[in-house]
Design a protein around this motif. Structure first.
Motif, short mmCIF file in Angstrom:
data_model
loop_
_atom_site.label_atom_id
_atom_site.label_comp_id
_atom_site.label_asym_id
_atom_site.label_seq_id
_atom_site.Cartn_x
_atom_site.Cartn_y
_atom_site.Cartn_z
N SER A 191 -5.19 9.99 -5.27
CA SER A 191 -5.47 10.66 -4.00
C SER A 191 -4.65 10.11 -2.84
O SER A 191 -4.44 10.81 -1.85
CB SER A 191 -6.96 10.53 -3.67
OG SER A 191 -7.33 9.17 -3.50
N GLN A 192 -4.17 8.86 -2.94
CA GLN A 192 -3.49 8.24 -1.80
C GLN A 192 -1.98 8.10 -1.96
O GLN A 192 -1.32 7.62 -1.04
CB GLN A 192 -4.09 6.84 -1.56
CG GLN A 192 -5.53 6.86 -1.10
CD GLN A 192 -6.04 5.48 -0.73
OE1 GLN A 192 -5.33 4.48 -0.82
NE2 GLN A 192 -7.29 5.40 -0.29
N THR A 193 -1.43 8.51 -3.07
CA THR A 193 -0.01 8.24 -3.32
C THR A 193 0.80 9.51 -3.54
O THR A 193 0.27 10.55 -3.93
CB THR A 193 0.16 7.35 -4.57
OG1 THR A 193 -0.38 8.04 -5.72
CG2 THR A 193 -0.54 6.02 -4.41
N THR A 199 0.85 -1.19 0.00
CA THR A 199 0.00 0.00 0.00
C THR A 199 0.89 1.24 0.00
O THR A 199 2.03 1.18 0.47
CB THR A 199 -0.91 0.05 1.24
OG1 THR A 199 -0.08 0.12 2.42
CG2 THR A 199 -1.80 -1.17 1.30
N PRO A 200 0.37 2.38 -0.47
CA PRO A 200 -0.94 2.58 -1.08
C PRO A 200 -0.97 2.05 -2.53
O PRO A 200 0.10 1.78 -3.06
CB PRO A 200 -1.09 4.11 -1.06
CG PRO A 200 0.32 4.62 -1.20
CD PRO A 200 1.16 3.63 -0.43
N PRO A 201 -2.16 1.97 -3.14
CA PRO A 201 -3.47 2.31 -2.59
C PRO A 201 -3.95 1.30 -1.56
O PRO A 201 -3.59 0.12 -1.61
CB PRO A 201 -4.38 2.35 -3.83
CG PRO A 201 -3.70 1.50 -4.83
CD PRO A 201 -2.24 1.58 -4.56
N SER A 202 -4.80 1.76 -0.64
CA SER A 202 -5.22 0.95 0.49
C SER A 202 -6.08 -0.25 0.08
O SER A 202 -6.23 -1.20 0.86
CB SER A 202 -5.99 1.80 1.49
OG SER A 202 -7.13 2.40 0.88
N ALA A 203 -6.61 -0.24 -1.15
CA ALA A 203 -7.42 -1.38 -1.62
C ALA A 203 -6.64 -2.68 -1.58
O ALA A 203 -7.22 -3.76 -1.37
CB ALA A 203 -7.92 -1.11 -3.04
N PHE A 204 -5.32 -2.61 -1.74
CA PHE A 204 -4.51 -3.82 -1.76
C PHE A 204 -4.48 -4.53 -0.41
O PHE A 204 -4.03 -5.68 -0.32
CB PHE A 204 -3.08 -3.51 -2.21
CG PHE A 204 -2.94 -3.40 -3.71
CD1 PHE A 204 -3.42 -4.40 -4.54
CD2 PHE A 204 -2.33 -2.30 -4.28
CE1 PHE A 204 -3.29 -4.32 -5.91
CE2 PHE A 204 -2.20 -2.19 -5.65
CZ PHE A 204 -2.69 -3.21 -6.48
N LEU A 205 -4.95 -3.89 0.65
CA LEU A 205 -5.05 -4.57 1.93
C LEU A 205 -6.04 -5.73 1.85
O LEU A 205 -5.96 -6.68 2.63
CB LEU A 205 -5.50 -3.59 3.02
CG LEU A 205 -4.49 -2.52 3.43
CD1 LEU A 205 -5.15 -1.47 4.30
CD2 LEU A 205 -3.31 -3.15 4.14
N GLY A 206 -6.97 -5.66 0.90
CA GLY A 206 -7.95 -6.73 0.73
C GLY A 206 -7.47 -7.88 -0.12
O GLY A 206 -8.19 -8.86 -0.31
N SER A 207 -6.25 -7.80 -0.65
CA SER A 207 -5.70 -8.86 -1.48
C SER A 207 -5.27 -10.05 -0.62
O SER A 207 -5.30 -9.99 0.61
CB SER A 207 -4.51 -8.35 -2.28
OG SER A 207 -3.44 -8.00 -1.41
N VAL A 208 -4.86 -11.11 -1.28
CA VAL A 208 -4.34 -12.29 -0.59
C VAL A 208 -2.92 -12.53 -1.08
O VAL A 208 -2.70 -12.78 -2.27
CB VAL A 208 -5.22 -13.54 -0.86
CG1 VAL A 208 -4.57 -14.79 -0.29
CG2 VAL A 208 -6.61 -13.35 -0.28
N ALA A 209 -1.96 -12.43 -0.19
CA ALA A 209 -0.55 -12.63 -0.56
C ALA A 209 -0.25 -14.12 -0.51
O ALA A 209 -0.51 -14.79 0.48
CB ALA A 209 0.37 -11.86 0.40
N VAL A 210 0.34 -14.61 -1.60
CA VAL A 210 0.65 -16.04 -1.69
C VAL A 210 2.10 -16.25 -2.11
O VAL A 210 2.72 -15.39 -2.75
CB VAL A 210 -0.29 -16.77 -2.68
CG1 VAL A 210 -1.74 -16.68 -2.21
CG2 VAL A 210 -0.15 -16.19 -4.09
N GLY A 211 2.61 -17.44 -1.77
CA GLY A 211 3.96 -17.84 -2.14
C GLY A 211 3.97 -18.66 -3.42
O GLY A 211 2.94 -18.80 -4.09
N PRO A 212 5.12 -19.25 -3.77
CA PRO A 212 5.28 -19.95 -5.04
C PRO A 212 4.30 -21.10 -5.29
O PRO A 212 3.97 -21.40 -6.44
CB PRO A 212 6.71 -20.48 -4.97
CG PRO A 212 7.40 -19.55 -4.03
CD PRO A 212 6.38 -19.19 -3.02
#
Length: 517
Positions: A360-362, A302-315
């Motif tokens: 607006s957020q960056t 982030t930002p943008p803050s929308a990426f807080l709703g993503s799911v971080a995954v590995g290989p």
């Protein structure tokens, strides 16, 4: 005598001069160091004027309980308590030195606020597993200045330091002078005239744009070292003490290979002076080191803050962790557990929201990085199964299903992410955004070292392996083990530079050598 003129060195000089000492500051280049290149964020809490003006409720105890989880055994419980209890005073002291702060609270979670906001959640205070330890509060106090605020912070500190101390730039300290088991001065190489001007230019452009262009930095470093070898050798006596505030060692490839071999693919956040010279001088004088393997690798989403709703995954498509944590926690997990490889699973609705809030957020560099990720570092498919097949991630479908099921049913997120940051990701097309740590100008992973010389936590004196103090030698900032040496969150290093620099300056100013008048 203070070696190094960044935040720690400037604070040491200010306090030593205020205590009545005659102070000489020596800097290899023109001053500023990594501080001037930083975001200018100071971690502070307990009810600072900025927090109060923004309507934020905080206490030194809440700050301490959160930091206990981050700091670990880097410093003692008493030192951490002292750091937190003096936090409000630290901000007041910085303001007296001319450092500008503001109470404009950022309304969304971000890695660094735009020029509209100067108080924000700069760590993992609101993330799962941390908010249970203490009530979360925004403690990132960004010095007021457009773009990257480190220059504004250092400019004020430098002016305050120069008011009471002599500052000599273009002076490369080669080593310490030790007599009768006490440090009594330094040996240095002094540049003047045309050589000094060229040396200054090398330092300036090696910092930026050399930070992003390793080939240029390497060339300028060789040129600067060649000039230093031809400088006038001098020996300067320190009648009271020497404070080493010369930065970390992220710019020293050999030291990185020895102590933190997994962290050599990122962006060395610092100047060419962050080559471990101060640490090595302390070792040569008999000092011991600690936490040398600890490196902060920033993989901010982030930002943008929308990426807080993503799911971080590995290989393999496995979940990396709570995406609302501070970026260094994500970077640490990627390096240590996932081979430095990672992706964000997103859907079309999240991408739309991210693009909507981009301006607006960056600040400018964050905007460029996000556009690069969404255009160049993204694999897309119409179904999750198709996306998993494209990426070769066998576990992706199960990870996404577990996340979405919990989100729909209002159950706890599998990775512990707080409810307000969780969103159902079910709007095709789906994408994997590559956030792997790799050499990249467009999406770099900044890194800085956190370990250094072990010091007495009451005085800042450098310690030997047996725990005895080296007479006449002190260390501060990233040359020393400090508050942030276990785990870094934005502002904690600069806050520690102020805390440890002031401590070393006060105690070095009252010492007098036994052998010299």
């Amino acid at each position: 005598m203070v070696v190094g003129f960044g935040a720690a060195g400037a604070c040491a000089a200010i306090e030593a001069a205020a205590a009545g000492a005659e102070v000489l500051v020596l800097d290899r280049f023109a001053g500023g160091g990594a501080t001037a290149m930083s975001g200018g964020v100071v971690y502070a809490g307990g009810g600072t004027p900025q927090q109060q003006a923004a309507g934020v409720t905080d206490s030194a105890d809440a700050m301490r309980r959160y930091l206990e989880l981050e700091v670990g055994d880097a410093v003692s419980a008493d030192t951490l308590r002292k750091f937190c209890d003096s936090s409000v005073d630290m901000i007041s002291w910085l303001e007296k030195q001319g450092v500008p702060f503001e109470a404009s609270l950022c309304p969304y979670k971000t890695s660094y606020p735009s020029n509209k906001h100067y108080l924000y959640y700069s760590g993992s205070e609101a993330a799962g597993g941390f908010r249970d330890a203490a009530p979360p509060a925004p403690r990132g106090h960004r010095a007021k200045g457009k773009g990257i605020s480190g220059k504004a912070l250092f400019t004020a500190l430098a002016e305050a330091a120069r008011a009471g101390a002599r500052v000599r730039t273009q002076t490369f300290v080669r080593g310490l002078v030790v007599e009768n088991d006490q440090v009594v001065g330094v040996e240095a190489s002094v540049l003047s005239g045309y050589a000094a001007r060229i040396h200054r230019v090398c330092g300036k452009y090696a910092a930026k744009p050399g930070l992003y262009l390793p080939v240029l930095r390497k060339f300028l470093t060789r040129r600067a070292k060649a000039l230093e070898r031809k400088g006038k050798p001098v020996r300067i006596q320190a009648r009271r003490g020497v404070v080493l505030a010369a930065g970390g060692f992220v710019a020293n490839r050999e030291m990185m290979k020895e102590h933190a071999p997994g962290y050599r693919r990122g962006l060395a956040l610092g100047t060419m002076s962050d080559d471990g010279a101060g640490i090595k001088m302390g070792i040569a004088a008999g000092g011991t080191t600690g936490h040398m393997s600890r490196v902060s690798a920033w993989r901010f989403i982030t930002p943008p803050s929308a990426f807080l709703g993503s799911v971080a995954v590995g290989p393999s498509g496995e979940r990396v962790g709570d995406e609302s944590r501070y970026g260094a926690a994500l970077g640490h997990d990627l390096v240590t557990s996932h081979g430095s490889r990672g992706w964000l699973f997103v859907d079309s609705a999240l991408v739309k929201d991210a693009r909507k809030n981009l301006r607006s957020q960056t600040v400018w560099f964050q905007q460029l990085q996000t556009r690069f990720l969404l255009r160049r570092e993204r694999v897309t498919a119409s179904t999750v199964a198709e996306l998993a097949a494209k990426a070769g991630m066998d576990g992706l479908v199960a990870t996404v299903e577990a996340h979405n099921t919990a989100a729909r049913e209002g159950k706890p997120d599998p990775a512990g992410k707080p409810r307000e940051f969780v969103r159902v990701l079910d709007q095709p097309p789906y994408s994997l955004v590559d956030i792997s740590i790799k050499p990249s100008i467009a999406f770099p992973c900044p890194m800085l070292t956190l370990g250094g010389l072990v010091v007495d936590e009451e005085t800042g004196a450098v310690l030997r392996e047996d725990g005895s103090a080296i007479d006449g030698l002190y260390a501060a900032g990233r040359t020393a083990v400090g508050i942030c040496s276990n785990s870094y969150v934005s502002g904690l290093s600069l806050a520690d530079c102020v805390f440890s620099g002031r401590r070393a300056g006060v105690h070095a100013s009252v010492r007098r050598t036994r052998a010299h008048s």
